[in-house]
Design an enzyme around this catalytic site. Structure first.
Site, PDB file in Angstrom:
ATOM      1  CG  ASP A   1      -2.001   1.184   1.302  1.00 52.03           C
ATOM      2  OD1 ASP A   1      -2.702   1.429   0.440  1.00 52.03           O
ATOM      3  OD2 ASP A   1      -1.494   1.800   2.118  1.00 52.03           O
TER       4      ASP A   1
ATOM      5  CB  THR B   1       0.541 -12.893   2.566  1.00 57.70           C
ATOM      6  OG1 THR B   1       1.250 -12.047   1.419  1.00 57.70           O
ATOM      7  CG2 THR B   1      -0.656 -13.885   1.825  1.00 57.70           C
TER       8      THR B   1
HETATM    9  P1  ADP Z   1      -1.304  -6.923   4.178  1.00 59.64           P
HETATM   10  O1  ADP Z   1      -1.668  -5.859   5.352  1.00 59.64           O
HETATM   11  O2  ADP Z   1      -2.561  -7.298   3.348  1.00 59.64           O
HETATM   12  O3  ADP Z   1      -0.658  -7.993   4.653  1.00 59.64           O
HETATM   13  P2  ADP Z   1       1.388  -6.049   3.061  1.00 59.64           P
HETATM   14  O4  ADP Z   1       1.499  -4.936   2.211  1.00 59.64           O
HETATM   15  O5  ADP Z   1       1.899  -6.037   4.350  1.00 59.64           O
HETATM   16  O6  ADP Z   1      -0.370  -6.179   3.041  1.00 59.64           O
HETATM   17  O7  ADP Z   1       1.908  -7.300   2.485  1.00 59.64           O
HETATM   18  C1  ADP Z   1       1.108  -7.869   1.135  1.00 59.64           C
HETATM   19  C2  ADP Z   1       2.064  -8.750   0.377  1.00 59.64           C
HETATM   20  O8  ADP Z   1       2.596  -7.923  -0.365  1.00 59.64           O
HETATM   21  C3  ADP Z   1       3.300  -9.056   1.166  1.00 59.64           C
HETATM   22  O9  ADP Z   1       3.583 -10.466   0.709  1.00 59.64           O
HETATM   23  C4  ADP Z   1       4.297  -8.362   0.730  1.00 59.64           C
HETATM   24  O10 ADP Z   1       5.575  -8.863   0.763  1.00 59.64           O
HETATM   25  C5  ADP Z   1       3.943  -7.878  -0.721  1.00 59.64           C
HETATM   26  N1  ADP Z   1       4.611  -6.722  -1.097  1.00 59.64           N
HETATM   27  C6  ADP Z   1       5.087  -5.557  -0.321  1.00 59.64           C
HETATM   28  N2  ADP Z   1       5.522  -4.631  -1.289  1.00 59.64           N
HETATM   29  C7  ADP Z   1       5.150  -4.858  -2.207  1.00 59.64           C
HETATM   30  C8  ADP Z   1       5.338  -4.471  -3.767  1.00 59.64           C
HETATM   31  N3  ADP Z   1       5.972  -3.193  -3.926  1.00 59.64           N
HETATM   32  N4  ADP Z   1       5.124  -5.139  -4.818  1.00 59.64           N
HETATM   33  C9  ADP Z   1       4.461  -6.304  -4.777  1.00 59.64           C
HETATM   34  N5  ADP Z   1       4.113  -6.980  -3.508  1.00 59.64           N
HETATM   35  C10 ADP Z   1       4.711  -6.286  -2.391  1.00 59.64           C
END
Ligand code: ADP
Length: 170
Positions: free
Chosen positions: A34, A118
């Site tokens: 996010d 995740t």
């Molecule tokens: P949530 O709060 O839904 O768990 P997160 O952002 O903490 O969301 O993590 C969701 C997934 O996105 C994790 O597996 C993380 O490794 C991954 N992630 C984090 N940054 C990025 C990015 N820039 N592009 C793709 N995946 C990402």
């Protein structure tokens, strides 16, 4: 016919019609994917999010992509993992279903998902992968308008997990 792609990297860099954001219920810029999306899209994104008045867990909202290559962002709020007996699997399934439904309504041809819930929300990665791929296979039927669905993952272990999972359902 929908084609599936499993890629490793930063979802903000993908050239697709829409990327999916793992947002929070306030639609306020946070951490993880996010934060990366808000940073890459620019401050106009937060203004549009503020006007939407939040998003309940399991639902989805569409915004412009602003400075991203992607034209749109579909924000969805995954469940926080509490051990599995609080409806987490159904809520994660609803995220994928509602994103796909919004994408069909908006004639989005190519769509990229991160691994929703995740990271900070703690959902087990293998179960989340099965739900992600299962819902897409179920709902992006052969006659659907999707041409491409990307699963964009941050680590190699998740890439292997998704590849194995996709091979199981094909
Ligand atoms: P949530 O709060 O839904 O768990 P997160 O952002 O903490 O969301 O993590 C969701 C997934 O996105 C994790 O597996 C993380 O490794 C991954 N992630 C984090 N940054 C990025 C990015 N820039 N592009 C793709 N995946 C990402």
């Amino acid at each position: 016919m929908t084609r599936y792609h499993i890629v490793r990297g930063d979802i903000t860099k993908l050239r697709v019609t829409a990327i999916v954001n793992a947002a929070n219920e306030d639609l306020r810029s946070g951490g993880g994917v996010d934060g990366a999306i808000h940073k890459a899209a620019g401050v106009e994104l937060q203004k549009e999010c503020d006007a939407l008045g939040g998003c309940p867990t399991g639902q989805a909202r569409l915004t412009q992509g602003y400075r991203l290559s992607a034209e749109y962002i579909i924000h969805t709020v995954g469940p926080v993992w509490h051990g599995g007996d609080k409806g987490e699997c159904a809520l994660l399934g609803a995220c994928y279903a509602n994103v796909l439904s919004l994408a069909v309504k908006s004639s989005i041809g190519s769509l990229a998902f991160p691994a929703i819930s995740t990271g900070a929300y703690g959902f087990p990665k293998d179960r989340a992968a099965r739900i992600a791929i299962g819902m897409c296979r179920l709902l992006a039927a052969p006659d659907s308008p999707f041409s491409e669905i990307y699963f964009c993952l941050f680590d190699e272990a998740s890439v292997v997990l998704y590849k194995n999972c996709l091979a199981d359902v094909l």
